[in-house]
Write a protein that holds these residues in place. Structure first.
Motif, PDB file in Angstrom:
ATOM      1  N   ALA A 121       0.757  -1.274   0.015  1.00 35.04           N
ATOM      2  CA  ALA A 121      -0.049  -0.016  -0.032  1.00 35.04           C
ATOM      3  C   ALA A 121       0.774   1.155  -0.164  1.00 35.04           C
ATOM      4  CB  ALA A 121      -0.862   0.000   1.181  1.00 35.04           C
ATOM      5  N   LEU A 122       2.115   1.042   0.536  1.00 35.58           N
ATOM      6  CA  LEU A 122       2.583   2.184   0.585  1.00 35.58           C
ATOM      7  C   LEU A 122       3.613   2.578  -0.892  1.00 35.58           C
ATOM      8  CD1 LEU A 122       4.574   2.158   4.027  1.00 35.58           C
ATOM      9  CD2 LEU A 122       2.563   3.362   3.163  1.00 35.58           C
ATOM     10  N   ALA A 123       3.502   2.051  -1.777  1.00 33.92           N
ATOM     11  CA  ALA A 123       4.061   2.152  -3.057  1.00 33.92           C
ATOM     12  C   ALA A 123       3.686   3.546  -3.784  1.00 33.92           C
ATOM     13  CB  ALA A 123       3.768   0.844  -4.095  1.00 33.92           C
ATOM     14  N   PRO A 124       4.022   3.982  -4.599  1.00 32.87           N
ATOM     15  CA  PRO A 124       3.659   5.554  -5.209  1.00 32.87           C
ATOM     16  C   PRO A 124       2.620   5.025  -6.144  1.00 32.87           C
ATOM     17  CG  PRO A 124       6.049   5.186  -5.545  1.00 32.87           C
ATOM     18  CD  PRO A 124       5.630   3.926  -4.961  1.00 32.87           C
ATOM     19  N   ASP A 125       2.460   3.923  -6.694  1.00 35.60           N
ATOM     20  CA  ASP A 125       1.200   3.829  -7.711  1.00 35.60           C
ATOM     21  C   ASP A 125       0.370   2.738  -7.103  1.00 35.60           C
ATOM     22  OD1 ASP A 125       3.142   1.604  -7.981  1.00 35.60           O
ATOM     23  OD2 ASP A 125       3.068   1.675  -9.946  1.00 35.60           O
ATOM     24  N   ALA A 126       0.133   2.617  -5.773  1.00 33.22           N
ATOM     25  CA  ALA A 126      -0.837   1.707  -4.975  1.00 33.22           C
ATOM     26  C   ALA A 126      -2.118   2.497  -5.093  1.00 33.22           C
ATOM     27  CB  ALA A 126      -0.324   1.125  -3.832  1.00 33.22           C
ATOM     28  N   PRO A 127      -3.408   1.662  -4.847  1.00 30.00           N
ATOM     29  CA  PRO A 127      -4.395   2.174  -4.606  1.00 30.00           C
ATOM     30  C   PRO A 127      -4.347   2.982  -3.271  1.00 30.00           C
ATOM     31  CG  PRO A 127      -4.909   0.172  -4.911  1.00 30.00           C
ATOM     32  CD  PRO A 127      -3.365   0.078  -5.119  1.00 30.00           C
ATOM     33  N   THR A 128      -5.055   4.039  -3.027  1.00 32.75           N
ATOM     34  CA  THR A 128      -4.935   5.031  -1.876  1.00 32.75           C
ATOM     35  C   THR A 128      -5.383   4.065  -0.741  1.00 32.75           C
ATOM     36  OG1 THR A 128      -7.280   5.665  -2.004  1.00 32.75           O
ATOM     37  CG2 THR A 128      -5.604   6.941  -3.128  1.00 32.75           C
ATOM     38  N   SER A 129      -5.200   4.466   0.506  1.00 32.22           N
ATOM     39  CA  SER A 129      -5.549   3.829   1.572  1.00 32.22           C
ATOM     40  C   SER A 129      -7.268   3.924   1.712  1.00 32.22           C
ATOM     41  CB  SER A 129      -5.076   4.648   2.936  1.00 32.22           C
ATOM     42  OG  SER A 129      -3.656   4.542   2.916  1.00 32.22           O
ATOM     43  N   GLU A 130      -7.575   5.055   1.390  1.00 32.36           N
ATOM     44  CA  GLU A 130      -9.278   5.092   1.356  1.00 32.36           C
ATOM     45  C   GLU A 130      -9.762   4.158   0.527  1.00 32.36           C
ATOM     46  OE1 GLU A 130     -13.053   6.227   2.607  1.00 32.36           O
ATOM     47  OE2 GLU A 130     -11.007   6.829   3.389  1.00 32.36           O
ATOM     48  N   ALA A 131      -9.285   3.998  -0.900  1.00 29.37           N
ATOM     49  CA  ALA A 131      -9.865   3.049  -1.721  1.00 29.37           C
ATOM     50  C   ALA A 131      -9.595   1.417  -1.222  1.00 29.37           C
ATOM     51  CB  ALA A 131      -8.918   3.106  -2.931  1.00 29.37           C
ATOM     52  N   ILE A 132      -8.500   1.206  -0.471  1.00 30.47           N
ATOM     53  CA  ILE A 132      -8.319  -0.070   0.294  1.00 30.47           C
ATOM     54  C   ILE A 132      -9.597  -0.306   1.396  1.00 30.47           C
ATOM     55  CG2 ILE A 132      -6.925  -1.535   1.478  1.00 30.47           C
ATOM     56  CD1 ILE A 132      -4.607  -0.188  -0.022  1.00 30.47           C
ATOM     57  N   LEU A 133      -9.800   0.939   2.235  1.00 25.97           N
ATOM     58  CA  LEU A 133     -10.536   0.838   3.429  1.00 25.97           C
ATOM     59  C   LEU A 133     -11.913   0.466   2.807  1.00 25.97           C
ATOM     60  CD1 LEU A 133      -9.001   3.381   5.564  1.00 25.97           C
ATOM     61  CD2 LEU A 133      -9.531   0.640   6.231  1.00 25.97           C
ATOM     62  N   GLN A 134     -12.179   1.155   1.661  1.00 26.73           N
ATOM     63  CA  GLN A 134     -13.712   1.036   0.914  1.00 26.73           C
ATOM     64  C   GLN A 134     -13.804  -0.488   0.722  1.00 26.73           C
ATOM     65  OE1 GLN A 134     -14.113   4.119  -1.955  1.00 26.73           O
ATOM     66  NE2 GLN A 134     -14.449   5.862  -0.401  1.00 26.73           N
ATOM     67  N   ALA A 135     -12.975  -0.871   0.165  1.00 29.68           N
ATOM     68  CA  ALA A 135     -13.019  -2.213  -0.469  1.00 29.68           C
ATOM     69  C   ALA A 135     -13.187  -3.061   0.637  1.00 29.68           C
ATOM     70  CB  ALA A 135     -11.825  -2.438  -1.486  1.00 29.68           C
ATOM     71  N   LEU A 136     -12.480  -2.961   1.622  1.00 26.93           N
ATOM     72  CA  LEU A 136     -12.569  -3.794   2.891  1.00 26.93           C
ATOM     73  C   LEU A 136     -13.860  -3.727   3.601  1.00 26.93           C
ATOM     74  CD1 LEU A 136      -9.235  -3.488   4.946  1.00 26.93           C
ATOM     75  CD2 LEU A 136     -10.286  -5.532   4.299  1.00 26.93           C
ATOM     76  N   ARG A 137     -14.357  -2.424   3.801  1.00 27.01           N
ATOM     77  CA  ARG A 137     -15.576  -2.298   4.384  1.00 27.01           C
ATOM     78  C   ARG A 137     -16.792  -2.937   3.546  1.00 27.01           C
ATOM     79  NH1 ARG A 137     -14.030   3.255   4.723  1.00 27.01           N
ATOM     80  NH2 ARG A 137     -13.231   3.707   6.722  1.00 27.01           N
ATOM     81  N   SER A 138     -16.663  -2.693   2.143  1.00 26.42           N
ATOM     82  CA  SER A 138     -17.845  -3.617   1.495  1.00 26.42           C
ATOM     83  C   SER A 138     -17.781  -4.975   1.374  1.00 26.42           C
ATOM     84  CB  SER A 138     -17.381  -3.090   0.034  1.00 26.42           C
ATOM     85  OG  SER A 138     -18.368  -3.768  -1.029  1.00 26.42           O
ATOM     86  N   ILE A 139     -16.603  -5.503   1.590  1.00 26.02           N
ATOM     87  CA  ILE A 139     -16.581  -7.028   1.589  1.00 26.02           C
ATOM     88  C   ILE A 139     -16.800  -7.540   2.975  1.00 26.02           C
ATOM     89  CG2 ILE A 139     -14.760  -8.869   1.872  1.00 26.02           C
ATOM     90  CD1 ILE A 139     -13.029  -7.280  -0.479  1.00 26.02           C
ATOM     91  N   LEU A 140     -16.533  -6.894   3.895  1.00 28.16           N
ATOM     92  CA  LEU A 140     -16.797  -7.255   5.419  1.00 28.16           C
ATOM     93  C   LEU A 140     -18.386  -6.952   5.529  1.00 28.16           C
ATOM     94  CD1 LEU A 140     -13.894  -6.045   7.258  1.00 28.16           C
ATOM     95  CD2 LEU A 140     -14.333  -8.351   6.862  1.00 28.16           C
ATOM     96  N   ILE A 141     -18.935  -5.908   5.171  1.00 25.42           N
ATOM     97  CA  ILE A 141     -20.363  -5.630   5.512  1.00 25.42           C
ATOM     98  C   ILE A 141     -21.225  -6.784   4.604  1.00 25.42           C
ATOM     99  CG2 ILE A 141     -22.345  -4.222   4.632  1.00 25.42           C
ATOM    100  CD1 ILE A 141     -20.216  -1.697   5.533  1.00 25.42           C
ATOM    101  N   TYR A 142     -20.800  -7.024   3.279  1.00 31.50           N
ATOM    102  CA  TYR A 142     -21.468  -7.994   2.683  1.00 31.50           C
ATOM    103  C   TYR A 142     -21.510  -9.048   3.292  1.00 31.50           C
ATOM    104  CZ  TYR A 142     -22.552 -11.208  -1.122  1.00 31.50           C
ATOM    105  OH  TYR A 142     -23.366 -12.082  -1.816  1.00 31.50           O
ATOM    106  N   ARG A 143     -20.252  -9.784   3.594  1.00 28.10           N
ATOM    107  CA  ARG A 143     -20.002 -11.050   4.388  1.00 28.10           C
ATOM    108  C   ARG A 143     -20.825 -11.304   5.605  1.00 28.10           C
ATOM    109  NH1 ARG A 143     -17.133 -15.370   2.763  1.00 28.10           N
ATOM    110  NH2 ARG A 143     -16.217 -13.886   1.338  1.00 28.10           N
ATOM    111  N   ASN A 144     -20.901  -9.967   6.549  1.00 29.64           N
ATOM    112  CA  ASN A 144     -21.636 -10.144   7.818  1.00 29.64           C
ATOM    113  C   ASN A 144     -23.038 -10.206   7.584  1.00 29.64           C
ATOM    114  OD1 ASN A 144     -19.261 -10.523   9.163  1.00 29.64           O
ATOM    115  ND2 ASN A 144     -19.026  -8.331   9.248  1.00 29.64           N
TER     116      ASN A 144
END
Length: 155
Positions: free
Chosen positions: A123-146
């Motif tokens: 995630a710290l690589a210059p061309d990696a997705p932003t932390s916010e984009a990663i968190l949004q994906a995680l939230r989406s996956i976790l909310i759906y799974r739960n």
């Protein structure tokens, strides 16, 4: 950053007829939580996770050795290509609520697997997705799974 830059290339696979204990042993030995299910010719026809195994055993009520991967696997496989941008792959994960994407060649051959963990680690690589984009994906996956109902117990 491209998928091929961070994907895992050595991927355990199983056949549809592989018993769940064998699949679980492969996962344990490889230190992974998901295995693509392939045909004898190597075409990806599903993916099975450690959670899928647990739920199938509860759902079927049968001895684990008598349950095949095809009974537990997810048949809809979302994938990406090796030259896809990581941001596109992350968007696919978020849209379909999955943590892993098989990486397929243009002819459908399995080349590797990309996990959310692979993206987070870099995630710290210059061309990696932003932390916010990663968190949004995680939230989406976790909310759906739960939000999914658990399967009924088989008596």
């Amino acid at each position: 950053m491209k998928v091929k830059d961070i994907m895992t290339r050595e991927v355990e696979t199983c056949l549809e007829i592989t018993s769940l204990p064998k699949v679980a042993t492969e996962m344990l030995d490889a230190g992974c939580g998901a295995v693509p299910v392939v045909t004898p010719a190597g075409a990806v026809v599903g993916i099975i996770t450690d959670r899928d195994i647990s739920m199938a055993l509860v759902r079927t009520g049968r001895k684990p050795a008598n349950v095949a991967a095809r009974e537990a696997m997810t048949r809809t496989v979302y994938s990406c290509g090796p030259d896809d941008d990581i941001k596109k792959a992350l968007a696919t994960m978020q849209a379909h609520h999955v943590r892993r994407l098989p990486v397929l060649s243009e002819t459908g051959r399995l080349l590797g697997i990309l996990s959310l963990d692979d993206i987070i680690v870099r995630a710290l690589a210059p061309d990696a997705p932003t932390s916010e984009a990663i968190l949004q994906a995680l939230r989406s996956i976790l909310i759906y799974r739960n939000a999914r109902p658990e399967p009924e117990l088989v008596e």
